[in-house]
Design an enzyme around this catalytic site. Structure first.
Site, PDB file in Angstrom:
ATOM      1  CG  HIS A 173       5.484 -63.991 -58.390  1.00 15.20           C
ATOM      2  ND1 HIS A 173       6.345 -63.840 -57.335  1.00 15.20           N
ATOM      3  CD2 HIS A 173       4.226 -63.780 -57.898  1.00 15.20           C
ATOM      4  CE1 HIS A 173       5.648 -63.550 -56.237  1.00 15.20           C
ATOM      5  NE2 HIS A 173       4.375 -63.493 -56.557  1.00 15.20           N
ATOM      6  CG  HIS A 202       2.613 -67.261 -54.400  1.00 15.65           C
ATOM      7  ND1 HIS A 202       1.291 -66.962 -54.166  1.00 15.65           N
ATOM      8  CD2 HIS A 202       3.244 -66.071 -54.528  1.00 15.65           C
ATOM      9  CE1 HIS A 202       1.119 -65.652 -54.174  1.00 15.65           C
ATOM     10  NE2 HIS A 202       2.297 -65.080 -54.392  1.00 15.65           N
ATOM     11  CD  GLU A 249       4.508 -64.846 -51.482  1.00 11.94           C
ATOM     12  OE1 GLU A 249       5.299 -64.619 -52.432  1.00 11.94           O
ATOM     13  OE2 GLU A 249       3.517 -64.127 -51.252  1.00 11.94           O
TER      14      GLU A 249
END
Length: 366
Positions: A117, A191, A329
């Protein structure tokens, strides 16, 4: 303050206000989008984050259906990616390494041996700039963030935008776009952790999920994909028909579920990559709330909240435990920069990266 977002109106309203101040004095703002049905989406500039999303049930009762925090400081003090915009690269890159045009790049390894991420100082930790706030037939906020060349180890100066749009049909559209001045890799997504019964109300094991995916990408023990795709047929990963999330999650005979501690896998969405198409349906039988997800991305990471361990208190001081929310996602596949057989994550100057998702809400009768 919002005073009229829950009343019938022909105009969908967007209103801007302070949300909080960080320890270093930086202001975090919020924009709330609201329609005549009472649906409200609150987006904060820290991480271009969907901080709250109030949606009605079959009786019209509103509940906030996304996990998160009540204050800006908590998003930095207890990072869990609740509702944030993640980037530059959402999901994992093996070893934090990739090669582009013959040059090797090393990124931070912040999840075991892998990069996750965008690292510990990814887009979720940045203050985004509000560029426009609009009310009208739709309510919209546009935020952007300029990521310098070399930030986080990534090449190229990248300009990213996050646009949230709410309409009277109870559709919340989230679109991420980006441009670069040099070849780079990009994978930006939202997210949010969803619980259609209401955030903090318990786990989501009774939610029913449909995924328009005949294949998924199995992973190794560090959650890096091993093969381009595997059939979901005959496995606990077959959600082509509506299935309770808890129905097979404890199937001890499935090695993939053991590796992920549940579901934490990329599903290959049927249909043409780049075209907006149905990807998932999430249903909560108790409240009647239904969320349909439409995407342009090639994949959707389904994460069943496996690493929520009761150590974090969210909105209203409620403890978030394993399975108390789930993520869907839309994304390019994990580790795509290292896989020629995956949809590309490369972005070149003159190109525009785009990832659009539509959350469409409705309520099913008893």
């Amino acid at each position: 303050m919002i005073s009229n977002l829950g009343t019938p109106a022909s105009v969908v309203i967007a209103e801007r206000a302070p949300f909080g101040v960080l320890a270093d004095g930086r202001l975090v703002e919020r924009v709330t989008l609201g329609n005549g049905r009472g649906t409200r989406a609150t987006i904060i500039t820290l991480g271009a984050t969907l901080q709250a999303l109030h949606v009605g049930d079959r009786a019209g009762e509103l509940a906030d259906i996304v996990l998160g925090y009540d204050t800006a400081a908590e998003y930095l003090a207890q990072p869990q990616y609740f509702g944030v915009t993640v980037g530059r690269y959402a999901n994992r890159i093996a070893g934090g390494r990739f090669t582009l045009d013959g040059r090797a790049y090393q990124l931070e390894t912040n999840h075991g041996p892998n990069h996750l991420h965008g690292g510990t100082a990814g887009f979720d930790t940045r203050i985004w700039t509000i560029r426009s706030v609009e009310s009208g037939s739709e309510a919209r906020v546009v935020m952007d963030y300029a990521s310098a060349d070399g930030e986080g180890g990534y090449p190229g100066a990248l300009t990213a935008t996050a646009t949230y749009t709410l309409n009277e049909a109870d559709e919340l559209t989230i679109e991420h776009r980006a441009t670069t001045d040099a070849p780079t890799i990009v994978n930006i997504t939202n997210h949010s952790f969803f619980n259609l019964a209401g955030a903090g109300s318990g786990d989501v094991m009774d939610h029913r999920l449909t995924l328009n995916a005949a294949a998924y990408t199995p992973v190794d023990d560090t959650l890096i994909p091993t093969v381009a795709r595997a059939s979901v047929a005959g496995t606990p990963f077959d959600f082509r028909e509506s299935t309770p999330i808890g129905a097979r999650i404890r199937d001890g005979g499935d090695a993939q579920l053991r590796i992920g501690r549940g579901y934490d896998h990329n599903f290959v969405i049927d249909g043409e990559y780049g075209a907006l198409r149905p990807a998932a349906r999430l249903e909560h039988p108790g409240s009647g709330r239904v969320m349909d997800l439409l995407v342009t991305a090639p994949g959707v990471q389904f994460y069943s909240g496996n690493f929520l361990d009761g150590a974090v208190a969210g909105k209203g001081g409620r403890i978030y435990r394993q399975g108390d929310g789930l993520c869907l996602e839309p994304q390019t596949f994990p580790d795509a920069p290292n896989r020629a057989d995956f949809p590309t994550a490369r972005l070149d100057p003159g190109q525009v990266y785009s990832n659009r998702m539509v959350l469409r809400f409705s309520a099913a009768p008893n």
